[in-house]
Write a protein that holds these residues in place. Structure first.
Motif, mmCIF file in Angstrom:
data_model
loop_
_atom_site.group_PDB
_atom_site.id
_atom_site.type_symbol
_atom_site.label_atom_id
_atom_site.label_comp_id
_atom_site.label_asym_id
_atom_site.label_seq_id
_atom_site.Cartn_x
_atom_site.Cartn_y
_atom_site.Cartn_z
ATOM 1 N N GLY A 53 31.968 38.852 37.567
ATOM 2 C CA GLY A 53 32.407 39.074 36.195
ATOM 3 C C GLY A 53 33.835 39.562 36.169
ATOM 4 N N TYR A 54 34.109 40.592 35.372
ATOM 5 C CA TYR A 54 35.457 41.151 35.292
ATOM 6 C C TYR A 54 35.640 42.355 36.218
ATOM 7 N N HIS A 55 34.658 42.627 37.073
ATOM 8 C CA HIS A 55 34.735 43.805 37.949
ATOM 9 C C HIS A 55 35.604 43.578 39.172
ATOM 10 N N ALA A 56 35.728 42.326 39.599
ATOM 11 C CA ALA A 56 36.575 42.006 40.755
ATOM 12 C C ALA A 56 37.198 40.636 40.522
ATOM 13 N N ARG A 57 38.474 40.515 40.826
ATOM 14 C CA ARG A 57 39.175 39.266 40.600
ATOM 15 C C ARG A 57 38.975 38.306 41.764
ATOM 16 N N LYS A 58 38.854 37.051 41.425
ATOM 17 C CA LYS A 58 38.631 35.991 42.390
ATOM 18 C C LYS A 58 39.880 35.102 42.395
ATOM 19 N N THR A 59 40.365 34.746 43.555
ATOM 20 C CA THR A 59 41.572 33.930 43.642
ATOM 21 C C THR A 59 41.342 32.577 42.990
ATOM 22 N N LEU A 60 42.261 32.186 42.121
ATOM 23 C CA LEU A 60 42.133 30.909 41.433
ATOM 24 C C LEU A 60 42.514 29.759 42.362
ATOM 25 N N GLU A 61 41.712 28.713 42.354
ATOM 26 C CA GLU A 61 42.045 27.510 43.090
ATOM 27 C C GLU A 61 43.262 26.833 42.445
ATOM 28 N N PRO A 62 43.996 25.982 43.186
ATOM 29 C CA PRO A 62 45.206 25.345 42.643
ATOM 30 C C PRO A 62 44.981 24.618 41.325
ATOM 31 N N CYS A 63 43.849 23.934 41.182
ATOM 32 C CA CYS A 63 43.623 23.208 39.931
ATOM 33 C C CYS A 63 43.449 24.154 38.749
#
Length: 199
Positions: A53-63
């Motif tokens: 959710g909003y508790h931990a950020r996930k690296t966005l893929e290039p697309c």
């Protein structure tokens, strides 16, 4: 200054009526002088799950980074997709879950329930296809898919929904009807391209 339009086809399959409608809109808009960018969901490779959710950020893929860049770049958004089970396809929803995060689409106030709409100043057209007749969808489900995209996604983040078009039933549509839908998409693309752009 040319209108900047970002067209996003939210159908998970590589060929569909959604793609044909987007083609018609894009060609007409470009002919009328607009600058367009386009992304197709079936070409996007990413993890749809916002695990924490909003508790931990996930690296966005290039697309997904590209999708966000195109959204910020645009004056006007065009989302074209099928209505499945009263909403958008799961993979399409995954893009929104991953991309429309606090700090990009909205900023919640530290105190109180309110928020800032960070994508304000943009407008959007939505094209949905469905196998259910539009009148049945309105009477039985109160246009749930329309309310989802307009109220809880676009408007929530400050994007002004101009118009939502729903074409159906697709499964029984004759070629003449499909051609009429494509002409309607083209007319809309031409009209939006000719609207004045804020300096």
């Amino acid at each position: 200054m040319a209108k900047r339009i970002f067209i996003w086809v939210g159908h998970p399959r590589g060929t569909s009526l959604s793609h044909a409608l987007a083609d018609a809109y894009q060609q007409a808009a470009e002919t009328a002088g607009a600058e367009t960018r386009r992304m197709n969901l079936h070409e996007m490779d990413f993890d749809t799950d916002l695990t924490e959710g909003y508790h931990a950020r996930k690296t966005l893929e290039p697309c997904l980074e590209e999708w966000r860049e195109n959204t910020v770049w645009a004056d006007h958004l065009v989302w074209v997709y099928p209505q499945w089970w009263g909403g958008m396809p799961a993979k399409m929803k995954g893009v929104i879950d991953r991309c429309f995060l606090p700090g990009f689409a909205m900023a919640y106030h530290e105190k109180g329930p309110w928020w800032d709409r960070l994508l304000a100043g943009r407008s959007a057209d939505v094209f949905m296809t469905s196998d259910a007749p539009v009148i049945f969808d309105a009477l039985s489900y109160r246009r749930a898919a329309k309310n989802q995209v307009e109220r809880t996604v676009l408007n929530f983040s400050g994007i002004r929904p101009f118009k939502t078009f729903q074409f159906g039933p697709v499964k029984t549509a004759k070629p003449r009807k499909i051609e009429a839908w494509k002409c309607k998409a083209a007319a809309r693309g031409k009209a939006i391209a000719r609207q004045p752009t804020k300096a």
